[in-house]
Write a protein that holds these residues in place. Structure first.
Motif, short mmCIF file in Angstrom:
data_model
loop_
_atom_site.label_atom_id
_atom_site.label_comp_id
_atom_site.label_asym_id
_atom_site.label_seq_id
_atom_site.Cartn_x
_atom_site.Cartn_y
_atom_site.Cartn_z
N LEU A 212 0.80 -1.21 0.04
CA LEU A 212 0.05 0.09 -0.05
C LEU A 212 1.10 1.42 -0.09
O LEU A 212 1.72 1.48 0.79
N THR A 213 0.71 2.12 -0.89
CA THR A 213 1.41 3.38 -1.13
C THR A 213 0.47 4.35 -1.07
O THR A 213 -0.55 4.42 -1.96
N ILE A 214 0.64 5.28 -0.07
CA ILE A 214 -0.28 6.45 -0.04
C ILE A 214 0.46 7.96 -0.25
O ILE A 214 1.59 7.98 0.21
N HIS A 215 0.11 8.67 -1.09
CA HIS A 215 0.64 9.92 -1.40
C HIS A 215 -0.38 11.05 -0.98
O HIS A 215 -1.51 11.19 -1.24
N LEU A 216 0.16 12.01 -0.29
CA LEU A 216 -0.85 12.78 0.22
C LEU A 216 -0.16 14.41 -0.10
O LEU A 216 0.72 14.64 0.09
N VAL A 252 -7.21 14.52 -1.17
CA VAL A 252 -6.42 14.87 -0.32
C VAL A 252 -5.05 14.11 -0.82
O VAL A 252 -3.77 14.24 -0.51
N GLY A 253 -5.11 13.18 -1.93
CA GLY A 253 -4.10 12.34 -2.36
C GLY A 253 -4.40 11.31 -2.91
O GLY A 253 -5.66 11.01 -3.46
N HIS A 254 -3.45 10.07 -3.18
CA HIS A 254 -3.77 8.94 -4.10
C HIS A 254 -3.34 7.68 -3.03
O HIS A 254 -2.43 7.86 -2.35
N ALA A 255 -3.85 6.50 -3.30
CA ALA A 255 -3.24 5.29 -2.83
C ALA A 255 -3.33 4.34 -3.96
O ALA A 255 -4.12 4.23 -4.63
N GLU A 256 -2.31 3.39 -3.81
CA GLU A 256 -1.83 2.38 -5.01
C GLU A 256 -1.73 1.01 -4.29
O GLU A 256 -1.06 0.99 -3.06
N GLN A 257 -2.39 -0.20 -4.65
CA GLN A 257 -2.08 -1.33 -4.24
C GLN A 257 -1.85 -2.40 -5.05
O GLN A 257 -2.78 -2.46 -5.91
N ILE A 258 -0.59 -2.97 -5.42
CA ILE A 258 -0.72 -4.19 -6.21
C ILE A 258 -1.09 -5.60 -5.73
O ILE A 258 -1.07 -5.53 -4.46
N LEU A 259 -1.72 -6.12 -6.50
CA LEU A 259 -2.72 -7.26 -6.04
C LEU A 259 -2.06 -8.86 -6.61
O LEU A 259 -1.39 -8.77 -7.90
N THR A 260 -1.98 -9.65 -6.11
CA THR A 260 -1.89 -11.01 -6.61
C THR A 260 -3.13 -11.94 -6.97
O THR A 260 -3.92 -11.99 -6.09
#
Length: 265
Positions: A212-216, A252-260
């Protein structure tokens, strides 16, 4: 569920200086004997807040990236925080979550000094409809676990698989008897994104996230975490959950999640 200040339930109880025991409310959606990553992500920010309390000048968290290294058992964990790159206006921290002597999560957080840039503040993303304008979605009809049962979700009706927007809130405290920052409480709900806009039936396909990566670009405020979410499955076992993050004042920002992505066997 009781929400009074004296008896408010929690996701974690502190058992030592850097040790925390999860409650049943932290139970996972894929396996109920594991922790859901969402409250643990908030707990890491709570630990970072404690580390930063000693700083003479406050810095704002601008990015935090979590790598999930393995199974996160519903068991006591220890969180350590260290400064990787110290600085007066820019600083990098690393937090490690250990369960049973094994690191299960590593997170890195970039912190920036604050200054007044309100004259040029702008975002191309439209605001979400307010939570009170959306219907309540019983997420626990589709997902198991104590965490999912603990939250309230208000969601726009999906127009297609893998696309929706939702607001998430929780009456459950992050750590028993301890105040948590607005940021920690907000982040504790972000990982819910992977379950609100499903591409496929989770009883037929598994798609847990590895990170999980969150940029604000702005510090969020509660009590609602807004998720404008898109889920994409690729043809060779990888997927991506992408969210524009909102609070009541807008993006307020973005979130990314890589999935298997793999079939349930």
């Amino acid at each position: 569920m009781t929400t009074g200040a004296a008896t408010r339930e929690s996701y974690y109880e502190r058992t030592g200086g850097h040790r925390y025991k999860p409650t049943a409310h932290a139970g996972g959606a894929w396996n109920t004997d594991e922790q859901h990553f969402s409250p643990l992500a908030g707990l890491v920010v709570h630990a970072i807040d404690g580390h930063l309390a000693r700083r003479p000048e406050p810095l704002a968290l601008a990015r935090i990236s979590y790598d999930i290294l393995g199974r996160i058992a519903l068991d006591e964990c220890e969180i350590t925080v260290e400064t990787v790159r110290p600085g007066r206006t820019i600083e990098l921290l690393e937090a490690t979550v250990v369960i049973g002597g094994r690191p299960v999560v590593r997170a890195r957080a970039w912190l920036l000094a604050t200054l007044d840039s309100s004259a040029v503040a702008d975002s191309p993303h439209d605001r979400l409809p307010a939570p009170e304008e959306l219907g309540v979605w019983a997420m626990d009809d589709e997902w198991d676990g104590g965490y999912v049962s603990s939250i309230e979700v208000r969601r726009t009706p999906p127009t297609r698989r893998g696309r929706t927007a939702a607001w998430v809130s929780s009456p459950v405290a992050l750590v028993a008897g301890e105040p948590s920052s607005a940021l920690a409480s907000y982040v504790a709900l972000v990982d819910t994104a992977n379950g609100i806009a499903v591409q496929q039936d989770p009883t037929a396909w598994m798609f847990p996230n590895l990170d999980l990566t969150i940029h604000l670009h702005r510090q969020p405020r509660g009590p609602w975490t807004g998720l404008d979410t898109t889920v994409t499955f690729g043809p060779s076992g990888q997927g991506l959950t992408s969210s524009v993050l909102h609070d009541a004042d807008g993006p307020v920002g973005h979130a990314e999640q890589i999935l298997t992505v793999r079939p349930v066997t």
